[in-house]
Design a protein around this motif. Structure first.
Motif, PDB file in Angstrom:
ATOM      1  N   LYS A   1       7.640   7.894   1.459  1.00 54.28           N
ATOM      2  CA  LYS A   1       7.075   6.400   2.050  1.00 54.28           C
ATOM      3  C   LYS A   1       7.166   6.354   3.730  1.00 54.28           C
ATOM      4  O   LYS A   1       6.151   5.953   4.177  1.00 54.28           O
ATOM      5  CB  LYS A   1       8.164   5.607   1.586  1.00 54.28           C
ATOM      6  CG  LYS A   1       7.806   5.132   0.100  1.00 54.28           C
ATOM      7  CD  LYS A   1       8.811   4.208  -0.499  1.00 54.28           C
ATOM      8  CE  LYS A   1       8.386   3.895  -1.948  1.00 54.28           C
ATOM      9  NZ  LYS A   1       9.177   2.763  -2.301  1.00 54.28           N
ATOM     10  N   PRO A   2       8.282   7.215   4.288  1.00 57.66           N
ATOM     11  CA  PRO A   2       7.912   7.116   5.891  1.00 57.66           C
ATOM     12  C   PRO A   2       6.788   7.774   6.345  1.00 57.66           C
ATOM     13  O   PRO A   2       6.074   7.651   7.449  1.00 57.66           O
ATOM     14  CB  PRO A   2       9.397   7.804   6.150  1.00 57.66           C
ATOM     15  CG  PRO A   2      10.385   7.620   5.120  1.00 57.66           C
ATOM     16  CD  PRO A   2       9.515   7.644   3.804  1.00 57.66           C
ATOM     17  N   LEU A   3       6.474   8.917   5.624  1.00 56.52           N
ATOM     18  CA  LEU A   3       5.533   9.730   6.094  1.00 56.52           C
ATOM     19  C   LEU A   3       4.060   8.929   5.776  1.00 56.52           C
ATOM     20  O   LEU A   3       3.184   8.853   6.773  1.00 56.52           O
ATOM     21  CB  LEU A   3       5.280  10.951   5.526  1.00 56.52           C
ATOM     22  CG  LEU A   3       4.037  11.838   5.599  1.00 56.52           C
ATOM     23  CD1 LEU A   3       4.003  12.253   7.164  1.00 56.52           C
ATOM     24  CD2 LEU A   3       3.902  13.205   4.999  1.00 56.52           C
ATOM     25  N   ILE A   4       3.853   8.405   4.639  1.00 54.12           N
ATOM     26  CA  ILE A   4       2.731   7.428   4.542  1.00 54.12           C
ATOM     27  C   ILE A   4       2.610   6.409   5.418  1.00 54.12           C
ATOM     28  O   ILE A   4       1.493   5.938   5.931  1.00 54.12           O
ATOM     29  CB  ILE A   4       2.853   6.855   2.845  1.00 54.12           C
ATOM     30  CG1 ILE A   4       2.509   8.281   1.864  1.00 54.12           C
ATOM     31  CG2 ILE A   4       1.683   5.992   2.487  1.00 54.12           C
ATOM     32  CD1 ILE A   4       2.868   8.074   0.653  1.00 54.12           C
ATOM     33  N   SER A   5       3.752   5.672   5.588  1.00 52.42           N
ATOM     34  CA  SER A   5       3.714   4.442   6.526  1.00 52.42           C
ATOM     35  C   SER A   5       3.254   4.884   7.871  1.00 52.42           C
ATOM     36  O   SER A   5       2.261   4.149   8.441  1.00 52.42           O
ATOM     37  CB  SER A   5       4.918   4.191   6.632  1.00 52.42           C
ATOM     38  OG  SER A   5       5.299   3.053   7.696  1.00 52.42           O
TER      39      SER A   5
ATOM     40  N   MET B   1       0.973  -1.299   0.062  1.00 53.27           N
ATOM     41  CA  MET B   1      -0.071   0.057  -0.037  1.00 53.27           C
ATOM     42  C   MET B   1       0.904   1.330  -0.007  1.00 53.27           C
ATOM     43  O   MET B   1       0.566   2.145  -0.670  1.00 53.27           O
ATOM     44  CB  MET B   1      -1.072  -0.032   1.334  1.00 53.27           C
ATOM     45  CG  MET B   1      -1.933  -1.149   1.268  1.00 53.27           C
ATOM     46  SD  MET B   1      -2.782  -1.368   2.964  1.00 53.27           S
ATOM     47  CE  MET B   1      -3.511   0.095   3.068  1.00 53.27           C
ATOM     48  N   ILE B   2       1.954   1.222   1.032  1.00 52.14           N
ATOM     49  CA  ILE B   2       2.644   2.392   0.798  1.00 52.14           C
ATOM     50  C   ILE B   2       3.348   2.505  -0.563  1.00 52.14           C
ATOM     51  O   ILE B   2       3.567   3.604  -1.122  1.00 52.14           O
ATOM     52  CB  ILE B   2       3.756   2.189   2.068  1.00 52.14           C
ATOM     53  CG1 ILE B   2       3.182   2.499   3.215  1.00 52.14           C
ATOM     54  CG2 ILE B   2       4.985   3.280   1.868  1.00 52.14           C
ATOM     55  CD1 ILE B   2       3.984   1.501   4.388  1.00 52.14           C
ATOM     56  N   GLU B   3       3.736   1.347  -1.213  1.00 55.23           N
ATOM     57  CA  GLU B   3       4.535   1.448  -2.456  1.00 55.23           C
ATOM     58  C   GLU B   3       3.864   1.962  -3.470  1.00 55.23           C
ATOM     59  O   GLU B   3       4.048   3.018  -4.406  1.00 55.23           O
ATOM     60  CB  GLU B   3       5.041   0.219  -2.873  1.00 55.23           C
ATOM     61  CG  GLU B   3       5.616  -0.010  -4.204  1.00 55.23           C
ATOM     62  CD  GLU B   3       6.907   0.741  -4.265  1.00 55.23           C
ATOM     63  OE1 GLU B   3       7.247   1.195  -5.203  1.00 55.23           O
ATOM     64  OE2 GLU B   3       7.752   0.603  -3.398  1.00 55.23           O
ATOM     65  N   LYS B   4       2.549   1.890  -3.514  1.00 54.82           N
ATOM     66  CA  LYS B   4       1.428   2.265  -4.392  1.00 54.82           C
ATOM     67  C   LYS B   4       1.016   3.636  -4.255  1.00 54.82           C
ATOM     68  O   LYS B   4       0.664   4.395  -5.004  1.00 54.82           O
ATOM     69  CB  LYS B   4       0.262   1.346  -4.578  1.00 54.82           C
ATOM     70  CG  LYS B   4       0.535  -0.009  -5.303  1.00 54.82           C
ATOM     71  CD  LYS B   4       1.018   0.409  -6.769  1.00 54.82           C
ATOM     72  CE  LYS B   4       0.514  -0.411  -7.768  1.00 54.82           C
ATOM     73  NZ  LYS B   4       1.114  -0.239  -9.049  1.00 54.82           N
ATOM     74  N   GLU B   5       1.173   4.135  -3.021  1.00 56.16           N
ATOM     75  CA  GLU B   5       0.389   5.572  -2.754  1.00 56.16           C
ATOM     76  C   GLU B   5       1.595   6.583  -2.853  1.00 56.16           C
ATOM     77  O   GLU B   5       1.272   7.508  -3.046  1.00 56.16           O
ATOM     78  CB  GLU B   5       0.025   5.355  -0.905  1.00 56.16           C
ATOM     79  CG  GLU B   5      -0.717   6.601  -0.513  1.00 56.16           C
ATOM     80  CD  GLU B   5      -2.229   6.549  -1.110  1.00 56.16           C
ATOM     81  OE1 GLU B   5      -2.601   7.842  -1.414  1.00 56.16           O
ATOM     82  OE2 GLU B   5      -2.643   5.673  -0.977  1.00 56.16           O
ATOM     83  N   ALA B   6       2.890   6.036  -2.619  1.00 50.17           N
ATOM     84  CA  ALA B   6       3.801   7.042  -2.708  1.00 50.17           C
ATOM     85  C   ALA B   6       4.124   7.474  -4.020  1.00 50.17           C
ATOM     86  O   ALA B   6       4.334   6.490  -4.975  1.00 50.17           O
ATOM     87  CB  ALA B   6       5.148   6.608  -1.815  1.00 50.17           C
TER      88      ALA B   6
END
Length: 182
Positions: free
Chosen positions: A123-127, A112-117
């Motif tokens: 990535k750290p913020l989305i995570s 999910m992080i991979e696709k959202e970023a």
């Protein structure tokens, strides 16, 4: 002379099993449908040790070289085993334990992080956002999971998509979706 054909299979970060199926077909290794059937084969998944409905999320990005001297299911099994081997590292086991995640959940949230970023530094913020929402028992509201659930990969997300239940639509329930999306 012992010559053989070697096929290059390049799995790129963010690819889902449908993209990987195209890679296999474009490399003349197997048809898309054959790959997708194999990727969802319960006997293969069980043999690898994957307790899930498909290989989605379990195919580590890299360039692989295939020769028809090895059975295709064994080749794909080696790719998936490479992914599982990453989870044998003590620091990864420890972090998963701290977050109360297993391999399946870890791959799900990572996908999910991979696709959202859009950019690596996001990535750290989305995570953090996803982990905070999980802690607060909030819906994850992740557009890429909605897109995966509808299968409409090349069209814009619609308002009706956000309200349609699929096991991947993180707008319609709290917690992680059914599994990884890439």
């Amino acid at each position: 002379r012992g010559e053989r054909n070697i096929y290059a299979i390049k799995i790129i970060e963010g690819y889902n099993i449908f993209n990987v199926a195209e890679v296999f077909e474009n490399a003349n290794v197997m048809k898309k449908k054959e790959f997708l059937d194999l990727a969802k084969n319960p006997l293969l998944l069980d043999r690898i040790g994957i307790n899930d409905h498909s290989l989605e999320g379990y195919l580590t990005p890299d360039t692989y070289y295939y020769s028809k001297e090895i059975e295709i299911d064994r080749f794909i099994e080696k790719i998936a085993q490479r992914t599982l081997k990453l989870f044998e590292k003590d620091e990864i086991k420890k972090r998963m334990q701290e977050l109360k995640l297993d391999i399946h959940k870890t791959l799900t949230i990572a996908s999910m992080i991979e696709k959202e970023a859009k950019f690596k530094d996001e990535k750290p913020l989305i995570s953090a956002v996803f982990h905070n929402r999980l802690k607060k028992d909030m819906p994850l509201d992740c557009d890429p999971t909605v897109i995966y659930g509808t299968g409409a990969f090349n069209s814009p997300i619609k308002k009706s998509d956000l309200a349609t239940y699929t096991p991947y639509n993180t707008y319609t329930f709290k917690g992680l979706p059914k599994g990884p999306i890439c």
